[in-house]
Design a protein around this motif. Structure first.
Motif, mmCIF file in Angstrom:
data_model
loop_
_atom_site.group_PDB
_atom_site.id
_atom_site.type_symbol
_atom_site.label_atom_id
_atom_site.label_comp_id
_atom_site.label_asym_id
_atom_site.label_seq_id
_atom_site.Cartn_x
_atom_site.Cartn_y
_atom_site.Cartn_z
ATOM 1 N N GLY A 168 -0.076 5.293 0.688
ATOM 2 C CA GLY A 168 -0.929 6.455 1.135
ATOM 3 C C GLY A 168 -2.294 5.997 1.137
ATOM 4 O O GLY A 168 -2.640 4.954 1.969
ATOM 5 N N ASP A 169 -3.362 6.470 0.232
ATOM 6 C CA ASP A 169 -4.767 5.917 0.319
ATOM 7 C C ASP A 169 -4.821 4.676 -0.365
ATOM 8 O O ASP A 169 -6.189 4.275 -0.715
ATOM 9 C CB ASP A 169 -5.615 6.999 0.003
ATOM 10 N N TYR A 170 -3.988 3.994 -1.045
ATOM 11 C CA TYR A 170 -4.146 2.917 -2.003
ATOM 12 C C TYR A 170 -3.689 1.641 -1.554
ATOM 13 O O TYR A 170 -2.471 1.509 -0.974
ATOM 14 C CB TYR A 170 -3.669 3.329 -3.618
ATOM 15 N N SER A 171 -4.183 0.656 -1.931
ATOM 16 C CA SER A 171 -3.405 -0.696 -1.563
ATOM 17 C C SER A 171 -3.598 -1.710 -2.954
ATOM 18 O O SER A 171 -4.520 -1.547 -3.597
ATOM 19 C CB SER A 171 -4.390 -1.342 -0.279
ATOM 20 N N ARG B 233 0.775 -1.133 -0.181
ATOM 21 C CA ARG B 233 -0.148 -0.015 -0.132
ATOM 22 C C ARG B 233 0.898 1.404 -0.105
ATOM 23 O O ARG B 233 2.113 1.308 0.542
ATOM 24 C CB ARG B 233 -0.908 -0.156 1.191
ATOM 25 N N ASP C 69 -8.922 1.656 -2.974
ATOM 26 C CA ASP C 69 -9.064 3.023 -3.114
ATOM 27 C C ASP C 69 -9.677 3.464 -1.799
ATOM 28 O O ASP C 69 -10.912 3.245 -1.729
ATOM 29 C CB ASP C 69 -9.527 4.056 -4.213
ATOM 30 N N TYR C 70 -8.871 3.624 -0.759
ATOM 31 C CA TYR C 70 -9.389 3.808 0.660
ATOM 32 C C TYR C 70 -10.471 4.962 0.771
ATOM 33 O O TYR C 70 -11.627 5.061 1.247
ATOM 34 C CB TYR C 70 -8.274 3.969 1.675
ATOM 35 N N LYS C 71 -9.837 5.929 0.065
ATOM 36 C CA LYS C 71 -10.742 7.342 0.245
ATOM 37 C C LYS C 71 -12.096 7.500 -0.741
ATOM 38 O O LYS C 71 -12.826 7.815 0.008
ATOM 39 C CB LYS C 71 -9.806 8.546 -0.396
ATOM 40 N N HIS D 2 -13.129 2.634 7.372
ATOM 41 C CA HIS D 2 -11.724 2.404 7.061
ATOM 42 C C HIS D 2 -11.684 0.622 6.463
ATOM 43 O O HIS D 2 -12.406 0.075 7.204
ATOM 44 C CB HIS D 2 -10.950 2.608 8.336
#
Length: 136
Positions: free
Chosen positions: A42-45, A40, A72-74, A118
């Motif tokens: 930042g906001d990606y995995s 991962r 994409d978490y966000k 989350h």
């Protein structure tokens, strides 16, 4: 000064030792190394996981068919693709058609109430009886 004669190992014993070592090395299976996991930033995995087992008639081996998963978490989006290589006269290319899921809608999360979800992504393994399928 007397010297003792050297004792020689009979040829039959050496042959049996060689056969035993050859048989042992031929039947020894080296451990299989598999790279599984997620990465991962930042906001990606990003992770990969098996979705099926394919049998190759030419090489007589089984190989897993892998899918790539992008989270994409966000944006609360999960995207997946199964890369397939296609060859033509002009060369080879990877066909990558992504499918996308909206995790807020899938999990029925009410973000208007102030819920801040989350997400975590990892893949599992069902072993030999899972027919190559790995849950995400």
């Amino acid at each position: 000064m007397t010297t003792e004669p050297r004792r020689r190992i009979p040829a039959v014993v050496m042959l049996l030792i060689g056969l035993g070592l050859g048989w042992g090395m031929a039947n020894h299976q080296p451990p299989v190394v598999k790279a599984v996991g997620a990465d991962r930033y930042g906001d990606y995995s990003l992770t990969s996981g098996a979705i099926a087992i394919q049998y190759n008639d030419q090489t007589k081996i089984q190989a897993p068919l892998e899918a790539l998963y992008f989270l994409d978490y966000k944006g609360a989006r999960l995207m997946a693709t199964v890369p397939v290589q296609r060859s033509s006269m002009s060369g080879s290319q990877m066909i990558e058609q992504f499918v996308e899921r909206d995790l807020i809608a899938d999990f029925k999360i009410d973000v208007d109430r102030g819920v801040n979800p989350h997400f975590l992504m990892t893949n599992g393994s069902l072993g030999a009886f899972g027919e190559g399928w790995a849950p995400l």
